[in-house]
Design a protein around this motif. Structure first.
Motif, short mmCIF file in Angstrom:
data_model
loop_
_atom_site.label_atom_id
_atom_site.label_comp_id
_atom_site.label_asym_id
_atom_site.label_seq_id
_atom_site.Cartn_x
_atom_site.Cartn_y
_atom_site.Cartn_z
N GLU A 186 0.79 -1.10 -0.22
CA GLU A 186 0.02 0.15 -0.03
C GLU A 186 0.82 1.32 0.02
O GLU A 186 0.60 2.36 -0.76
CB GLU A 186 -0.84 0.24 1.04
N ARG A 187 1.93 1.20 0.75
CA ARG A 187 2.80 2.43 0.89
C ARG A 187 4.53 2.16 0.57
O ARG A 187 4.53 0.80 1.15
CB ARG A 187 2.81 3.06 2.31
N ALA A 188 4.97 2.65 -0.09
CA ALA A 188 6.42 2.36 -0.43
C ALA A 188 7.45 3.67 -0.20
O ALA A 188 7.03 4.53 -0.51
CB ALA A 188 6.43 1.85 -2.08
N LEU A 189 8.55 3.25 0.29
CA LEU A 189 9.76 4.11 0.26
C LEU A 189 10.62 3.81 -0.77
O LEU A 189 11.22 2.45 -0.94
CB LEU A 189 10.33 3.98 1.87
N LEU A 190 10.77 4.83 -1.73
CA LEU A 190 11.90 4.76 -2.74
C LEU A 190 13.03 5.26 -2.24
O LEU A 190 13.18 6.88 -2.34
CB LEU A 190 11.03 5.41 -4.13
N ILE A 191 14.01 4.55 -1.92
CA ILE A 191 15.32 5.15 -1.50
C ILE A 191 16.19 5.40 -2.73
O ILE A 191 16.27 4.28 -3.59
CB ILE A 191 16.01 4.25 -0.57
N SER A 192 16.80 6.47 -3.22
CA SER A 192 17.41 6.72 -4.49
C SER A 192 18.32 5.73 -4.37
O SER A 192 19.11 5.48 -3.32
CB SER A 192 18.04 8.15 -4.56
N THR A 193 18.62 5.22 -5.73
CA THR A 193 19.71 4.24 -5.77
C THR A 193 21.17 4.75 -6.11
O THR A 193 21.31 6.03 -5.80
CB THR A 193 19.26 3.49 -7.38
N ASP A 194 21.95 3.88 -6.21
CA ASP A 194 23.55 4.33 -5.71
C ASP A 194 24.38 4.51 -6.77
O ASP A 194 25.54 4.36 -6.94
CB ASP A 194 23.88 3.52 -4.92
N THR A 195 23.84 4.58 -8.24
CA THR A 195 24.53 4.89 -9.41
C THR A 195 24.93 5.98 -9.56
O THR A 195 24.96 6.84 -10.67
CB THR A 195 23.70 4.15 -10.62
N LEU A 196 25.83 6.36 -8.67
CA LEU A 196 26.61 7.90 -8.67
C LEU A 196 27.01 8.49 -9.86
O LEU A 196 26.97 9.25 -10.51
CB LEU A 196 27.13 8.11 -7.41
N ASP A 197 28.06 7.29 -10.29
CA ASP A 197 28.75 7.49 -11.55
C ASP A 197 27.94 7.63 -12.80
O ASP A 197 28.31 7.63 -14.05
CB ASP A 197 29.91 6.73 -11.52
N ARG A 198 26.57 7.05 -12.68
CA ARG A 198 25.47 7.17 -14.02
C ARG A 198 24.38 7.59 -13.72
O ARG A 198 23.37 7.18 -13.77
CB ARG A 198 25.50 5.56 -14.45
#
Length: 298
Positions: free
Chosen positions: A72-84
């Motif tokens: 029902e509810r989701a936390l989208l933690i930003s992904t770690d592809t810093l170099d892309r």
């Protein structure tokens, strides 16, 4: 059955802290929590506590249906592809589309402060994700514009302690940083809450500090002098490359200083307290509790 709460990127440091706050601080039953990761095997300890563990890869849309079932509810933690940076935005857009298709009712996203037109090179990823949320068919979302972690100092301060010099291109401007654990608490509260609609919070620490002030505090803990040396932005990039950092990453990390120099992370907000009911940790309290990051003490 009560609604399920999803934490993406659950095997990362922020995700782990969010799970801890959900289960310990907020007393959310473990069977209501779904911890998702590209590497679900890293979440075995949470599975043993009763948390549901699912595989979720934003580059593999075929994994979405099973991973998002019943959420029902989701936390989208930003992904770690810093170099892309471009690839990260595509991952986030895939996630937003997947959440909407699966019938998720509310999404919480970890963004960055004032991403519109920012010199920060990863800002377009965050702005693009916010725009994807706004354009989606999701009934509701919460954007958490997180200021930088105190913990990020562990990437630059050890070298500064060793040399006695901390190179910067932020022109002496301040930054209202915040503890990662505080941001994890805010994310847990937003995820487990009942807020609907569409809301943006800017989560800063309680004070804006310059590198000179931070260096003085850390120098007092390690008993070694640290001098902040202001250099041109390009010199900072070249120095990072000389130390072995690939140019794309060097330019991204240097852009954090450019962002600070532009005054984009200096503002102190009360959003953290409004959201959580608590005051964020002050730097000197955090430093006392994390001095081992800089002294090597256990």
């Amino acid at each position: 059955m009560e609604s399920l709460l999803l934490v993406t990127g659950a095997s990362g440091q922020l995700g782990q802290a969010v799970l801890q706050h959900l289960t310990s601080t907020l007393d959310i039953p473990a069977n209501r929590i779904v911890a998702a990761s590209r590497q679900p095997e890293r979440l075995a300890s949470w599975a043993a506590k009763g948390v549901q563990v699912r595989e979720l890869d934003f580059e593999k849309p075929a994994s979405f249906a099973a991973a998002l079932s019943g959420i029902e509810r989701a936390l989208l933690i930003s992904t770690d592809t810093l170099d892309r940076p471009g690839q990260r935005l595509q991952q986030h857009q895939n996630a937003v589309t997947g959440f909407a298709t699966a019938g998720v009712q509310h999404v919480v996203y970890t963004s960055a402060p004032h991403p519109e037109g920012a010199p920060l090179l990863i800002a377009p990823d965050h702005l693009g994700t916010e725009e994807a949320l706004a354009a989606s068919e999701l009934p509701g979302w919460t954007v958490l514009r997180n200021h930088w972690y105190f913990e990020n100092l562990a990437m630059s301060i050890p070298a500064a302690i060793a040399s006695g010099q901390w190179y910067s291109a932020d022109e002496g401007q301040g930054s209202a940083d915040i503890a990662r654990d505080d941001l994890a608490l805010a994310a847990a509260v937003a995820l487990a809450g009942t807020e609907t609609g569409k809301k943006t919070w800017t989560l800063s620490g309680p004070e804006s500090l310059t590198k000179q002030q931070i260096a003085a505090a850390i120098a007092g803990v390690v008993n070694k002098p640290i001098t902040v040396v202001q250099v041109p932005l390009e010199s900072l990039v070249q120095g990072m490359m000389a130390a072995g950092l690939p140019e794309p990453l060097a330019r991204i990390f240097a852009s954090f200083d450019a962002n600070t120099a532009a005054g984009r992370v200096a503002a102190v907000t009360t959003d953290f307290k409004q959201l959580t009911g608590r005051e964020p940790q002050r730097f000197h309290h955090w430093l006392e509790n994390h001095r081992g990051l800089f002294t090597g003490e256990r």
